[in-house]
Design a protein around this motif. Structure first.
Motif, PDB file in Angstrom:
ATOM      1  N   THR A  94       0.828  -1.204   0.000  1.00 15.45           N
ATOM      2  CA  THR A  94       0.000   0.000   0.000  1.00 15.45           C
ATOM      3  C   THR A  94       0.860   1.250   0.000  1.00 15.45           C
ATOM      4  O   THR A  94       0.592   2.213  -0.746  1.00 15.45           O
ATOM      5  N   SER A 110       2.369   1.843  -3.514  1.00 18.97           N
ATOM      6  CA  SER A 110       1.407   2.334  -4.506  1.00 18.97           C
ATOM      7  C   SER A 110       0.986   3.773  -4.224  1.00 18.97           C
ATOM      8  O   SER A 110       0.887   4.589  -5.138  1.00 18.97           O
ATOM      9  N   VAL A 111       0.741   4.083  -2.947  1.00 21.92           N
ATOM     10  CA  VAL A 111       0.294   5.431  -2.587  1.00 21.92           C
ATOM     11  C   VAL A 111       1.390   6.463  -2.858  1.00 21.92           C
ATOM     12  O   VAL A 111       1.136   7.514  -3.466  1.00 21.92           O
ATOM     13  N   ALA A 115      -3.298   2.408  -6.391  1.00 21.76           N
ATOM     14  CA  ALA A 115      -3.311   2.772  -4.970  1.00 21.76           C
ATOM     15  C   ALA A 115      -4.666   2.458  -4.344  1.00 21.76           C
ATOM     16  O   ALA A 115      -4.739   1.961  -3.206  1.00 21.76           O
TER      17      ALA A 115
END
Length: 275
Positions: free
Chosen positions: A193, A196-197, A248
Motif C-alpha cells: 500500500t 502504490s500510494v 493505490a
C-alpha cells in the motif's frame, strides 16, 4: 430442549468416566487447555496478538517460578516454609499483576494503532478517489488527439488573415492536502500500500508541475511541433497518474479487507487504463 438434555447427559457421563479413569487433576488440566484454546480462538484478533506478545516474554518468568518452587520444596527447612510461602505468593501476585497490566496496555496500544491505520486508509482512499475521478471523467487519449491537431493547425485566422496559434488551457490540479496532513501515518500501512500510494502522489506532483509549465510564457513561445511534443508528455503523465491512482485504490481496498478490491466506482471514460 430434548436435544439439550441429551447432550448434557452424554457430557456428564463422559466426564464421570474420564474422572474415574484419569483422575481429577488430569481432567482439570485437559478442561483448562480446551477452555484456553477456545478462548484464544474466540477473542478478537487484536487481543489475541496481545496474548501472543505475552507468550513471548512469559517463559523466563515461569521458569524462574518453577525453580523457586522446587528450591522451596526441596531445600528450605519445614520450619522456614511458613515464612517463605507468603513471599512466594506475594511475588506471584505481583508478577501476575504486571502481566495483566502489560496485556491491557498492549491491547490499548494495538487498538490505537488499528484505529489510526484505519482512519489513514479511509482518508487516503477518499482523496485519491477524488483526484483519480477528475482525471477519469474524460477520455484522455481521444481528447489529447484533438488538442494536438488543433495545436498543429492553429485556431484559424484573424481579421487580417494572419494565423492564430492555439494554446490549450489545462485546469490546475488540486493540491493533495490530506496526504500532506497525514504523511506521518503512512509508515503504519502495509508495504504494498505504501509503495502504490507514494508512487501515485509522486506522479501526481509531476503532473501538477507539468500543468504549471504548460501555462508559462516560455512554453507558449515554442514552435507548434515542440508544443505538440510537450502535450504528448503531459498526456502520458495524465495516463500514468490515473493508472497509479487506481493501483493505490486497489491496494488500499485490499488492506481494508474489501471482498472486491478492484470494484472502484470510477467514471470509466478511460477503459484502457487499468491498475
Amino acid at each position: 430442549m430434548l436435544a439439550f438434555l441429551t447432550s448434557a447427559m452424554l457430557g456428564g457421563a463422559v466426564l464421570a468416566y474420564l474422572r474415574h479413569e484419569i483422575g481429577d487433576l488430569t481432567l482439570i488440566l485437559i478442561g483448562s487447555a480446551l477452555l484456553l484454546g477456545f478462548y484464544s480462538w474466540a477473542i478478537p484478533p487484536l487481543l489475541r496478538r496481545s496474548f501472543l506478545r505475552i507468550l513471548v516474554v512469559l517463559p523466563p518468568f515461569l521458569l524462574l517460578g518453577v525453580i523457586g518452587g522446587i528450591v522451596v520444596w526441596e531445600y528450605v527447612p519445614d520450619a522456614a516454609r511458613d515464612k517463605v510461602y507468603p513471599a512466594l505468593v506475594t511475588g506471584s501476585v505481583i508478577v501476575l499483576g504486571w502481566f495483566v497490566t502489560f496485556l491491557f496496555s498492549s491491547y490499548a496500544e494495538a487498538q490505537k494503532f488499528h484505529l489510526q491505520r484505519r482512519d489513514t486508509l479511509i482518508a487516503l482512499r477518499n482523496e485519491i478517489f477524488a483526484l483519480v475521478d477528475k482525471l477519469d471523467n474524460q477520455p484522455i487519449a481521444a481528447h489529447a488527439e484533438k488538442v494536438q491537431k488543433r495545436i498543429l493547425s492553429g485556431d484559424g485566422t484573424d481579421a487580417k488573415g494572419n494565423p492564430i496559434e492555439y494554446f490549450p488551457f489545462s485546469t490546475m490540479e488540486s493540491e493533495p492536502i490530506v496526504f500532506e496532513a497525514i504523511s506521518s501515518s503512512i509508515p503504519a500501512l502495509g508495504e504494498d500500500t505504501v509503495a502504490s500510494v507514494v508512487r501515485f502522489y509522486a506522479e501526481y506532483t509531476d503532473l501538477r508541475r507539468m500543468v504549471e509549465d504548460s501555462r508559462n510564457e516560455q512554453t507558449q513561445k515554442l514552435s507548434r511541433e515542440r508544443r505538440v511534443a510537450f502535450h504528448q508528455q503531459l498526456t502520458n503523465r495524465r495516463t500514468s497518474t490515473l493508472r497509479w491512482g487506481l493501483s493505490a485504490l486497489v491496494a488500499i481496498n485490499i488492506e481494508m479487507g474489501h471482498e472486491n478490491p478492484e470494484g472502484i466506482n470510477r467514471s470509466g471514460e478511460n477503459e484502457d487504463v487499468n491498475p
